[in-house]
Design a protein around this motif. Structure first.
Motif, mmCIF file in Angstrom:
data_model
loop_
_atom_site.group_PDB
_atom_site.id
_atom_site.type_symbol
_atom_site.label_atom_id
_atom_site.label_comp_id
_atom_site.label_asym_id
_atom_site.label_seq_id
_atom_site.Cartn_x
_atom_site.Cartn_y
_atom_site.Cartn_z
ATOM 1 N N MET A 1 0.841 -1.194 0.000
ATOM 2 C CA MET A 1 0.000 0.000 0.000
ATOM 3 C C MET A 1 0.880 1.248 0.000
ATOM 4 S SD MET A 1 -2.939 1.192 2.766
ATOM 5 C CE MET A 1 -4.024 -0.169 2.343
ATOM 6 N N SER A 2 0.599 2.178 -0.899
ATOM 7 C CA SER A 2 1.379 3.412 -0.955
ATOM 8 C C SER A 2 0.988 4.321 0.204
ATOM 9 C CB SER A 2 1.139 4.124 -2.288
ATOM 10 O OG SER A 2 -0.160 4.695 -2.311
ATOM 11 N N TRP A 3 1.826 5.339 0.451
ATOM 12 C CA TRP A 3 1.514 6.292 1.520
ATOM 13 C C TRP A 3 0.222 7.031 1.224
ATOM 14 C CZ3 TRP A 3 3.624 5.528 5.943
ATOM 15 C CH2 TRP A 3 4.918 5.012 6.040
ATOM 16 N N LEU A 4 -0.017 7.382 -0.052
ATOM 17 C CA LEU A 4 -1.257 8.085 -0.377
ATOM 18 C C LEU A 4 -2.464 7.187 -0.150
ATOM 19 C CD1 LEU A 4 -2.551 10.698 -1.394
ATOM 20 C CD2 LEU A 4 -2.411 9.776 -3.713
ATOM 21 N N GLU A 5 -2.347 5.912 -0.492
ATOM 22 C CA GLU A 5 -3.456 4.984 -0.247
ATOM 23 C C GLU A 5 -3.746 4.870 1.248
ATOM 24 O OE1 GLU A 5 -2.954 1.943 -4.069
ATOM 25 O OE2 GLU A 5 -1.804 1.616 -2.236
ATOM 26 N N GLU A 6 -2.687 4.886 2.054
ATOM 27 C CA GLU A 6 -2.886 4.813 3.507
ATOM 28 C C GLU A 6 -3.540 6.087 4.029
ATOM 29 O OE1 GLU A 6 -2.540 3.201 7.487
ATOM 30 O OE2 GLU A 6 -2.917 2.481 5.454
ATOM 31 N N VAL A 7 -3.117 7.249 3.499
ATOM 32 C CA VAL A 7 -3.761 8.499 3.903
ATOM 33 C C VAL A 7 -5.227 8.485 3.483
ATOM 34 C CG1 VAL A 7 -3.841 10.990 3.477
ATOM 35 C CG2 VAL A 7 -1.670 9.895 4.006
ATOM 36 N N ASP A 37 4.502 12.970 -4.771
ATOM 37 C CA ASP A 37 3.450 12.678 -3.790
ATOM 38 C C ASP A 37 2.591 13.910 -3.527
ATOM 39 O OD1 ASP A 37 5.471 14.027 -2.350
ATOM 40 O OD2 ASP A 37 4.955 13.015 -0.475
ATOM 41 N N TYR A 38 3.198 15.104 -3.594
ATOM 42 C CA TYR A 38 2.436 16.344 -3.429
ATOM 43 C C TYR A 38 1.484 16.530 -4.609
ATOM 44 C CZ TYR A 38 1.566 21.417 -3.166
ATOM 45 O OH TYR A 38 0.983 22.668 -3.114
ATOM 46 N N LYS A 39 1.944 16.237 -5.816
ATOM 47 C CA LYS A 39 1.081 16.351 -6.998
ATOM 48 C C LYS A 39 -0.112 15.400 -6.882
ATOM 49 C CE LYS A 39 4.723 17.670 -10.265
ATOM 50 N NZ LYS A 39 5.428 17.301 -11.510
ATOM 51 N N GLU A 40 0.156 14.190 -6.421
ATOM 52 C CA GLU A 40 -0.929 13.213 -6.249
ATOM 53 C C GLU A 40 -1.904 13.669 -5.164
ATOM 54 O OE1 GLU A 40 1.267 9.716 -5.372
ATOM 55 O OE2 GLU A 40 1.809 9.312 -7.469
ATOM 56 N N PHE A 41 -1.366 14.235 -4.083
ATOM 57 C CA PHE A 41 -2.218 14.731 -3.007
ATOM 58 C C PHE A 41 -3.101 15.864 -3.506
ATOM 59 C CE2 PHE A 41 -3.446 17.198 0.647
ATOM 60 C CZ PHE A 41 -3.699 16.259 1.630
ATOM 61 N N MET A 42 -2.538 16.781 -4.277
ATOM 62 C CA MET A 42 -3.318 17.904 -4.803
ATOM 63 C C MET A 42 -4.428 17.420 -5.731
ATOM 64 S SD MET A 42 -2.605 20.865 -3.593
ATOM 65 C CE MET A 42 -2.217 20.276 -1.949
ATOM 66 N N ALA A 43 -4.154 16.395 -6.522
ATOM 67 C CA ALA A 43 -5.179 15.849 -7.419
ATOM 68 C C ALA A 43 -6.316 15.201 -6.625
ATOM 69 C CB ALA A 43 -4.553 14.838 -8.375
ATOM 70 N N GLU A 44 -5.978 14.553 -5.514
ATOM 71 C CA GLU A 44 -6.985 13.843 -4.703
ATOM 72 C C GLU A 44 -7.704 14.773 -3.721
ATOM 73 O OE1 GLU A 44 -9.119 10.584 -3.004
ATOM 74 O OE2 GLU A 44 -7.855 10.597 -4.789
ATOM 75 N N LEU A 56 -3.192 23.049 4.371
ATOM 76 C CA LEU A 56 -2.309 22.534 3.328
ATOM 77 C C LEU A 56 -2.479 23.402 2.090
ATOM 78 C CD1 LEU A 56 -3.074 18.754 3.851
ATOM 79 C CD2 LEU A 56 -1.207 20.091 4.826
ATOM 80 N N MET A 57 -1.384 23.922 1.592
ATOM 81 C CA MET A 57 -1.447 24.932 0.545
ATOM 82 C C MET A 57 -1.389 24.342 -0.852
ATOM 83 S SD MET A 57 0.986 27.751 2.368
ATOM 84 C CE MET A 57 1.921 26.578 3.323
ATOM 85 N N VAL A 142 3.472 13.362 2.100
ATOM 86 C CA VAL A 142 2.369 12.428 2.345
ATOM 87 C C VAL A 142 2.749 11.411 3.410
ATOM 88 C CG1 VAL A 142 0.898 10.666 1.292
ATOM 89 C CG2 VAL A 142 1.361 12.789 0.057
ATOM 90 N N GLU A 143 3.979 10.906 3.359
ATOM 91 C CA GLU A 143 4.423 9.984 4.407
ATOM 92 C C GLU A 143 4.456 10.703 5.755
ATOM 93 O OE1 GLU A 143 8.204 7.156 5.697
ATOM 94 O OE2 GLU A 143 8.113 7.972 3.657
ATOM 95 N N PHE A 144 4.886 11.961 5.764
ATOM 96 C CA PHE A 144 4.890 12.741 7.002
ATOM 97 C C PHE A 144 3.485 12.809 7.600
ATOM 98 C CE2 PHE A 144 4.229 16.689 9.298
ATOM 99 C CZ PHE A 144 5.305 16.724 10.179
ATOM 100 N N LEU A 145 2.485 13.141 6.772
ATOM 101 C CA LEU A 145 1.111 13.218 7.268
ATOM 102 C C LEU A 145 0.645 11.878 7.814
ATOM 103 C CD1 LEU A 145 -0.611 15.385 4.501
ATOM 104 C CD2 LEU A 145 0.018 16.111 6.809
ATOM 105 N N CYS A 146 0.944 10.823 7.075
ATOM 106 C CA CYS A 146 0.512 9.492 7.499
ATOM 107 C C CYS A 146 1.133 9.126 8.845
ATOM 108 C CB CYS A 146 0.901 8.467 6.428
ATOM 109 S SG CYS A 146 0.243 6.828 6.730
#
Length: 201
Positions: A1-7, A37-44, A56-57, A142-146
């Motif tokens: 599981m990726s960090w984004l999937e865990e978040v 990971d930031y780009k993926e977070f912004m998309a989601e 989160l900016m 993203v890993e930091f947030l998780c």
């Protein structure tokens, strides 16, 4: 599981969340690519807040000091981070490349130490206002947030423990927060907002 999937598992996004970003323009203005990971977070998720504590900016074009920047925007908070770094380390001749991506209600600053040519290797650095110090964390955003949500650091990196080990943090996109406020609803409680209309739009 990726960090984004865990978040996503810990903190699901909501309908209407996510931002469409012209990354070519953003990255050209900053003179660097941004972490994947930031780009993926912004998309989601997009720009917004978590539990009315951590903002989160979304990215915005880079400008020189004194130029245009949105309130609590990436550029403004990056300038703030540079000022804090300069004040805290007057013996340092040169400020390393910092790019801010988050700020919280404790006035902590969350940035990348953007010195590596590979943005996916940028560590997170946090200015903890209460401790009056910068601390570096190896994972990306993203890993930091998780790991913050799972309380996996030696101690909470932020000035308050609002998100430390929280079981189900809630994210609200800035547009959804504004929509709820305009509707007279407190975005974080779902109850009627007693201050609705008191401060204009």
């Amino acid at each position: 599981m990726s960090w984004l999937e865990e978040v996503r598992r810990i903190m699901p996004s909501h309908p209407g969340a996510g931002d469409t970003v012209d990354w070519d323009t953003i990255e050209a203005s900053w003179g660097t690519p941004f972490p994947s990971d930031y780009k993926e977070f912004m998309a989601e998720y997009g720009g917004g807040a978590i539990d009315d504590y951590l903002s989160l900016m979304a990215p915005e074009p880079h400008s020189e000091p004194g130029g245009e920047s949105s309130y609590l925007g990436m550029q403004q908070e990056t300038w703030n981070a540079e000022d804090v770094w300069r004040a805290g380390r007057p013996e340092t001749a040169e400020i390393p490349r910092l790019i801010a991506w988050g700020v919280d209600s404790s006035s902590d600053l969350l940035c990348w130490l953007a010195t590596d040519s590979d943005p996916d290797k940028w560590p997170v650095v946090v200015w903890n206002r209460d401790d009056v110090r910068w601390t570096e964390y190896a994972p990306g955003m993203v890993e930091f947030l998780c790991r913050l949500f799972r309380a996996e650091f030696d101690e909470c990196p932020l000035g308050a423990v609002s998100l430390w080990g929280v079981g189900s943090p809630r994210f609200l996109h800035r547009a959804e927060e504004q929509r709820l406020r305009k509707a007279g609803i407190s975005p974080w409680t779902g109850e009627p907002d007693p201050f609705a209309g008191m401060f204009g739009d």
